[in-house]
Scaffold this motif. Structure first.
Motif, PDB file in Angstrom:
ATOM      1  N   THR A 117     -42.410 -49.298 -39.501  1.00 17.10           N
ATOM      2  CA  THR A 117     -41.530 -48.958 -38.448  1.00 17.10           C
ATOM      3  C   THR A 117     -40.914 -50.302 -37.600  1.00 17.10           C
TER       4      THR A 117
ATOM      5  N   GLY B 230     -43.243 -38.940 -38.264  1.00 19.63           N
ATOM      6  CA  GLY B 230     -43.292 -38.722 -36.827  1.00 19.63           C
ATOM      7  C   GLY B 230     -44.276 -37.756 -36.673  1.00 19.63           C
TER       8      GLY B 230
ATOM      9  N   PRO C 219     -43.852 -44.086 -37.252  1.00 24.07           N
ATOM     10  CA  PRO C 219     -43.050 -42.864 -37.772  1.00 24.07           C
ATOM     11  C   PRO C 219     -42.360 -43.058 -38.993  1.00 24.07           C
TER      12      PRO C 219
ATOM     13  N   ARG D  30     -32.638 -42.437 -39.324  1.00 29.08           N
ATOM     14  CA  ARG D  30     -32.528 -41.899 -37.896  1.00 29.08           C
ATOM     15  C   ARG D  30     -32.498 -43.414 -36.953  1.00 29.08           C
TER      16      ARG D  30
ATOM     17  N   MET E 262     -37.091 -41.002 -41.465  1.00 30.48           N
ATOM     18  CA  MET E 262     -36.988 -41.776 -40.143  1.00 30.48           C
ATOM     19  C   MET E 262     -36.167 -43.111 -40.276  1.00 30.48           C
TER      20      MET E 262
END
Length: 727
Positions: free
Chosen positions: A215, A183, A178, A194, A191
């Protein structure tokens, strides 16, 4: 030349190139774009932008972009007027059906359609006017197992549980990247921020992937896993939960059924088996299960890597089950259901298209239909193999299946044998070059934009409308106008059918795509049909160029369930069948000629094949490289940057090797969507970019037998150094 008397202006819109819905501010003067930057005031993306957004300028200005209909002739392509083009399309499709029957015409819908509200609203009437069962789309080479799980568990294929990423305590990410994709089926721009926010509040992220992705590099923990073994990991984790009395349905206990039957159905799958199949130790599987169950809130999320594989149907189901049996369904910090301003799931229910599985099967391979579509793995054979119902004509809408479905070269041969083909596309590409007629819709900056499909999977409820920035150049038409016109021309020939089709065309032409969107907004949860209401409608949305925020996701079950009984049945016959076959499939003999497993990968500057015609996105180092583990490279005497030949059951391709410890031993990886080396296409930038199509070596005979989803990850291959190919 730009008229200096015209002042620079700013235009706000959402990017339509992926699922992130990044808010943009475009500074322009006359017809010239000066800059494309992030909109810091966008209510959803909040100032995030990725490199793909700048491609909008390249697409708008591309000299290769078609602006008038094209017709194939014996001496090449010629431009024709719209009336002639539309008449010839109707004649070609109707003629094929008259000669060979209604199912002789197939349709294929590509990924960009999901981002255009006008297409989503007007394509179904066209498909009904065609009246053929031969429907195909990106669904079965992308997210079919997830949609099927949503249909069987929640009653609607478009009712997706979305990770509440901004409030969770534990994020388990399987077969997804993501940070790069923003995502997929979880619209979440930014992301990286986040994930860091999750960790700063004391939470954890664990990534399970055969590759140490972008990721995984940010995660607290990363575990390599053998491709297509995610189902075993999930079974192992769930066994740990049952063994330690950690199964807790939480608030969903009153509306979840079949828990005991589900427990019995997986009883024969052991934790040691899971470790053997996945390559992840028993201790690590146990620890992961315990951490997931004991976290205040947790999310299990999987995407393309878990879908397009041998056990994708079971894997997508078990991801949902893991969330349910740990009490993380419809829970803050778990997986929740958005409440979009236009609810596609409700529209699907109203139209009778909320799902449906195996009502009938394909002519050639006996594969099940889902939601009115056949799996793409059978499309080429449905064209090549003679018999009643053989495909003789094709309508291709914003798709390039030659580069996106398994065994692309076989599909090319099939397209060459069609009686008639029409493409609705911006480019003369690897697929549309086989068409008899190409109908070009307007470019992305010449059409209004509302992310009808993406809002349905957004991590926060919001709405945003973007008007066209530029008037369409040349003779391009709005896509909804093209679809509406074809629908009218392909309707039945009886007097009543002709009158009905003409009335519909008259009505919807005057209503327009915007008028239909306005009605749907008024019918939605934030709108009102009352005259003078200050609730949401298209006019109020136009007055909010940065969008309208409707807040975080909220619990909504069981009230919003689409199942008849308002319950979630964990166990279904198709999954029982899959579990019964799992051990036998996994123990099947391996062809030792193919000692490596090929997986795909997503890159931040790429999403669909047509983005490769943007100089801003393809410049720099060559991206279509085969990543290979150093130990595998040493065994095969392959050095970094060396040309290698990769061979599968169906074909061989040659590409550069990239030796990297980010890829698991026994696994190789290449990005999808490349291979712009076919003669006859007009992609001046893409054709100069080196690379090969992964789907030339993916196998159309390889599919998940439960659902028919294409296997694009875990493909058995062998790799040889170029100088050893002929030895």
């Amino acid at each position: 030349m730009v008229d200096d008397t015209i002042k620079r202006a700013k235009h706000y819109r959402s990017c339509c190139l992926c699922e992130a819905m990044c808010g943009l501010v475009i500074e322009y003067q006359g017809q010239q774009i000066h800059s494309i930057k992030a909109d810091p005031d966008d209510v959803f993306s909040r100032g995030h932008i990725c490199p793909k957004a700048v491609a909008l300028q390249d697409i708008h200005n591309a000299p290769d972009r078609l602006r008038e209909p094209l017709r194939r002739t014996e001496t090449g392509w010629e431009t024709i007027d719209w009336e002639t083009a539309l008449s010839e399309v109707a004649k070609g499709l109707k003629g094929a059906q008259k000669r060979h029957g209604p199912d002789a015409v197939a349709s294929y819908l590509g990924n960009p359609n999901a981002h255009h509200y006008d297409t989503l609203l007007f394509v179904e009437p066209l498909l009904k006017a065609i009246g053929s069962r031969q429907r195909y789309s990106v669904l079965s080479s992308d997210y079919l197992p997830h949609a099927m799980a949503c249909y069987l568990l929640f009653g609607n294929q478009l009712f997706f549980p979305v990770p509440d990423i901004d409030r969770t305590d534990f994020f388990l990410c399987l077969g997804a990247n993501p940070v790069v994709s923003a995502g997929s089926l979880m619209s979440a721009p930014g992301m990286t921020k986040r994930i860091k926010a999750l960790q700063q509040r004391g939470g954890q992220m664990v990534v399970i992937d055969p590759r140490r992705t972008e990721t995984a590099a940010l995660a607290n923990t990363h575990h390599f896993i053998r491709p297509a073994s995610d189902v075993w990991l999930l079974l192992g984790m769930i066994q740990v939960l049952f063994d330690n009395d950690l199964v807790d349905l939480g608030a969903s206990q009153s509306y979840v059924a079949d828990l005991d039957a589900f427990k019995d159905s997986i009883a024969d799958f052991s934790l040691p088996q899971a470790a053997q199949q996945t390559g992840i130790d028993v201790a690590d599987i146990t620890s992961l299960a315990l951490m997931f169950a004991q976290a205040p809130s947790a999310i299990a999320y999987g995407r393309v890597g878990t879908c397009t594989q041998q056990h994708g149907t079971l894997t997508a189901w078990l991801i949902c089950v893991l969330n349910i049996i740990t009490g993380n369904l419809d829970r803050i910090g778990g997986v929740m259901f958005p409440e979009p301003a236009v609810d596609l799931a409700k529209l699907a229910q109203w139209s009778g298209n909320k799902g449906g599985f195996a009502a009938y099967k394909t002519r050639v391979h006996d594969l099940p239909i889902f939601a009115g579509e056949y799996p793409v793995v059978t499309m080429a054979d449905e064209m090549l193999i003679e018999g009643d119902g053989q495909i003789k004509a094709l309508l291709c809408l914003a798709g390039n299946p030659v580069l996106s479905v398994p065994n692309g070269k076989k599909l090319e041969r099939a397209l060459e044998g069609l009686d008639f083909m029409v493409s609705i596309d911006l480019y003369l590409n690897e697929t549309s070059r086989h068409a008899d007629i190409i109908l070009p819709a307007v470019g992305p900056l010449e059409r209004a934009h509302y992310s009808l499909g993406v809002h349905a999977v957004a991590t926060r409820n919001s709405a945003k409308y973007s008007p066209p920035l530029f008037r369409a150049a040349g003779y391009s038409r709005q896509e909804w106008e093209v679809l509406l016109e074809l629908s009218a021309r392909l309707a039945g020939n009886s007097p009543l059918q002709v009158i009905s089709s003409q009335l519909k065309r008259w009505f919807f032409t005057r209503l327009s795509a915007d008028g239909l969107l306005d009605i749907l907004l008024r019918l939605g949860p934030y709108g009102s049909l009352m005259p003078g209401s200050k609730r949401l409608n298209l006019a109020s949305l136009k007055d909010a160029p940065h969008g309208l925020d409707y807040g975080a996701l909220k619990p909504c079950l069981p009230g919003k369930l689409f199942t008849k009984t308002k319950t979630i049945r964990l166990l279904h016959d198709i999954y029982i069948k899959g579990l019964n076959e799992l051990a036998d499939i996994s123990n099947k003999a391996v062809d030792k000629r193919f000692d490596l497993l090929l997986i795909g990968r997503r890159e931040v500057r790429s999403n669909n094949s047509w983005m490769h015609n943007s100089q801003r996105l393809v410049k720099g180092r060559q991206r279509c490289r085969l990543q290979i583990n150093p130990l595998d490279a040493s065994r095969l005497n392959i050095s970094n940057g060396q040309m290698v030949r990769l061979t599968s059951r169906v074909a061989s391709i040659e590409l550069l090797a990239e030796v990297s410890d980010s890829i698991m031993l026994g696994v190789v990886s290449m990005p999808h969507g490349w291979g712009h080396n076919r003669k006859g296409s007009r992609l001046s930038v893409a054709s100069q970019a080196p690379g090969m199509s992964m789907n030339d070596v993916s196998d159309d005979a390889g599919f998940d037998a439960l659902s028919g989803v294409a296997i694009l990850n875990g493909i058995p291959v062998c790799v040889l150094a170029k100088d050893k190919v002929n030895q």
